[in-house]
Design a protein around this motif. Structure first.
Motif, PDB file in Angstrom:
ATOM      1  N   UNK A  23      -2.615   7.877   3.990  1.00 38.92           N
ATOM      2  CA  UNK A  23      -1.713   7.644   3.952  1.00 38.92           C
ATOM      3  C   UNK A  23      -1.312   6.262   4.073  1.00 38.92           C
ATOM      4  N   UNK A  24      -0.418   5.867   4.597  1.00 41.79           N
ATOM      5  CA  UNK A  24       0.010   5.060   4.974  1.00 41.79           C
ATOM      6  C   UNK A  24      -1.284   3.539   4.440  1.00 41.79           C
ATOM      7  N   UNK A  25      -2.336   3.484   4.865  1.00 33.68           N
ATOM      8  CA  UNK A  25      -3.683   2.803   4.429  1.00 33.68           C
ATOM      9  C   UNK A  25      -3.508   2.915   3.002  1.00 33.68           C
ATOM     10  N   UNK A  26      -3.312   3.901   2.215  1.00 36.08           N
ATOM     11  CA  UNK A  26      -3.256   4.038   0.539  1.00 36.08           C
ATOM     12  C   UNK A  26      -2.689   4.314   0.446  1.00 36.08           C
ATOM     13  N   UNK A  27      -1.392   3.778   0.657  1.00 39.88           N
ATOM     14  CA  UNK A  27      -0.312   3.727  -0.373  1.00 39.88           C
ATOM     15  C   UNK A  27       0.028   1.888  -0.888  1.00 39.88           C
ATOM     16  N   UNK A  28       0.745   2.661  -1.729  1.00 40.65           N
ATOM     17  CA  UNK A  28       1.288   0.907  -2.610  1.00 40.65           C
ATOM     18  C   UNK A  28       2.063  -0.355  -1.799  1.00 40.65           C
ATOM     19  N   UNK A  29       2.697  -0.939  -1.619  1.00 41.95           N
ATOM     20  CA  UNK A  29       3.033  -2.023  -1.084  1.00 41.95           C
ATOM     21  C   UNK A  29       4.825  -0.779  -1.346  1.00 41.95           C
ATOM     22  N   UNK A  30       4.820  -1.289  -2.800  1.00 40.24           N
ATOM     23  CA  UNK A  30       6.408  -0.473  -3.005  1.00 40.24           C
ATOM     24  C   UNK A  30       6.663   1.441  -1.343  1.00 40.24           C
ATOM     25  N   UNK A  31       5.511   1.591  -1.682  1.00 40.84           N
ATOM     26  CA  UNK A  31       5.716   3.522  -0.567  1.00 40.84           C
ATOM     27  C   UNK A  31       5.135   3.653   0.423  1.00 40.84           C
ATOM     28  N   UNK A  32       4.596   2.657   1.356  1.00 41.87           N
ATOM     29  CA  UNK A  32       3.726   1.908   2.617  1.00 41.87           C
ATOM     30  C   UNK A  32       5.650   1.866   3.420  1.00 41.87           C
ATOM     31  N   UNK A  33       6.004   1.434   3.652  1.00 51.26           N
ATOM     32  CA  UNK A  33       7.255   1.776   4.141  1.00 51.26           C
ATOM     33  C   UNK A  33       7.559   3.499   4.653  1.00 51.26           C
ATOM     34  N   UNK A  34       7.675   4.072   3.645  1.00 55.79           N
ATOM     35  CA  UNK A  34       8.393   5.293   4.129  1.00 55.79           C
ATOM     36  C   UNK A  34       7.246   6.071   4.331  1.00 55.79           C
ATOM     37  N   UNK A  35       5.836   6.323   4.147  1.00 51.96           N
ATOM     38  CA  UNK A  35       4.413   6.679   4.757  1.00 51.96           C
ATOM     39  C   UNK A  35       4.760   6.277   6.297  1.00 51.96           C
ATOM     40  N   UNK A  36       4.660   5.364   6.252  1.00 54.66           N
ATOM     41  CA  UNK A  36       4.998   4.070   7.758  1.00 54.66           C
ATOM     42  C   UNK A  36       6.606   5.097   8.212  1.00 54.66           C
ATOM     43  N   UNK A  37       7.028   5.016   7.652  1.00 49.96           N
ATOM     44  CA  UNK A  37       8.385   5.876   8.830  1.00 49.96           C
ATOM     45  C   UNK A  37       8.278   7.058   8.898  1.00 49.96           C
ATOM     46  N   UNK A  98      -3.458  -4.772   9.686  1.00 51.10           N
ATOM     47  CA  UNK A  98      -5.038  -5.119  10.732  1.00 51.10           C
ATOM     48  C   UNK A  98      -4.150  -4.850  11.879  1.00 51.10           C
ATOM     49  N   UNK A  99      -3.163  -4.837  12.085  1.00 49.22           N
ATOM     50  CA  UNK A  99      -2.421  -4.051  13.199  1.00 49.22           C
ATOM     51  C   UNK A  99      -2.504  -2.300  13.680  1.00 49.22           C
ATOM     52  N   UNK A 100      -2.188  -1.721  12.078  1.00 48.22           N
ATOM     53  CA  UNK A 100      -2.206  -0.553  11.228  1.00 48.22           C
ATOM     54  C   UNK A 100      -3.585   0.063  12.107  1.00 48.22           C
ATOM     55  N   UNK A 101      -5.301  -0.791  11.658  1.00 53.61           N
ATOM     56  CA  UNK A 101      -6.542  -0.429  11.783  1.00 53.61           C
ATOM     57  C   UNK A 101      -6.476  -0.087  13.207  1.00 53.61           C
ATOM     58  N   UNK A 102      -5.935  -1.313  14.106  1.00 53.59           N
ATOM     59  CA  UNK A 102      -5.619  -1.255  15.589  1.00 53.59           C
ATOM     60  C   UNK A 102      -5.016  -0.263  16.007  1.00 53.59           C
ATOM     61  N   UNK A 103      -4.226   0.384  15.417  1.00 52.93           N
ATOM     62  CA  UNK A 103      -3.058   1.366  16.154  1.00 52.93           C
ATOM     63  C   UNK A 103      -4.309   2.501  15.695  1.00 52.93           C
TER      64      UNK A 103
END
Length: 184
Positions: A23-37, A98-103
């Motif tokens: 979900x975080x990887x595929x989210x738009x920049x606008x929605x990424x923060x909420x999914x990452x949280x 890049x960090x998300x992929x490593x994580x």
């Protein structure tokens, strides 16, 4: 989550974590923060509960328990440190993806190691009643766990000593940030 066997519960959470990475990887920049949280929160409470309930029990119950758990804790600490840096920088950071992929690679390797080296043995060396009891303990620990990563607290003792105050601070910080319109 209705799982009453701790291993089933944790494996279901591993699947949820994989889904949240997607979900975080595929989210738009606008929605990424909420999914990452949501990902940060699930990883933080999941690891804390494992550290407080499952790992100490596995140390005593499985063959080579100390070595197996020490390896898992080392993996957890590495992932927590990266997650903590990412949580502080936020999803708008230039190196976020890049960090998300490593994580993701680190977290998924850790989950596979848990499932292979810890959970299989734990299932073989515990009764259904023990696993039900641990599942209840994991759910209780998750209710009180910090909502952000705190590297260096990978033991049950450290989690118990600092976990509740840190969890309270995390939850207060989350509410304040939500009230101010910022990411938790």
């Amino acid at each position: 989550m209705g799982e009453t066997d701790v291993i089933d519960l944790l494996q279901a959470q591993h699947a949820m974590i994989r889904d949240l990475f997607d979900e975080v990887e595929q989210a738009s920049a606008k929605d990424r923060a909420e999914a990452f949280t949501r990902l940060v929160r699930l990883l933080a409470v999941h690891e804390t509960a494992e550290e407080e309930i499952v790992h100490p029990y596995a140390r005593r119950k499985i063959d080579g328990g100390d070595e197996v758990i020490d390896d898992r804790l080392a993996e957890e600490n590495e992932a927590k440190e990266l997650l903590s840096r990412m949580d502080q920088a936020g999803p708008a950071a230039p190196d976020f993806m890049e960090n998300l992929l490593m994580l993701r690679a680190a977290v998924e390797a850790h989950a596979r190691s848990e499932e292979r080296y810890e959970f299989l043995q734990l299932r073989a060396h515990t009764s259904e009643a023990e696993r039900r009891s641990m599942a209840a303990g994991v759910k209780a620990a998750e209710a009180m766990a910090p909502t952000h990563p705190h590297p260096g607290t990978e033991s049950a003792t450290k989690n118990l000593l600092v976990g509740t105050p840190v969890a309270m601070m995390d939850r207060v910080r989350d509410v304040i940030r939500q009230t101010m319109g910022k990411k938790p």
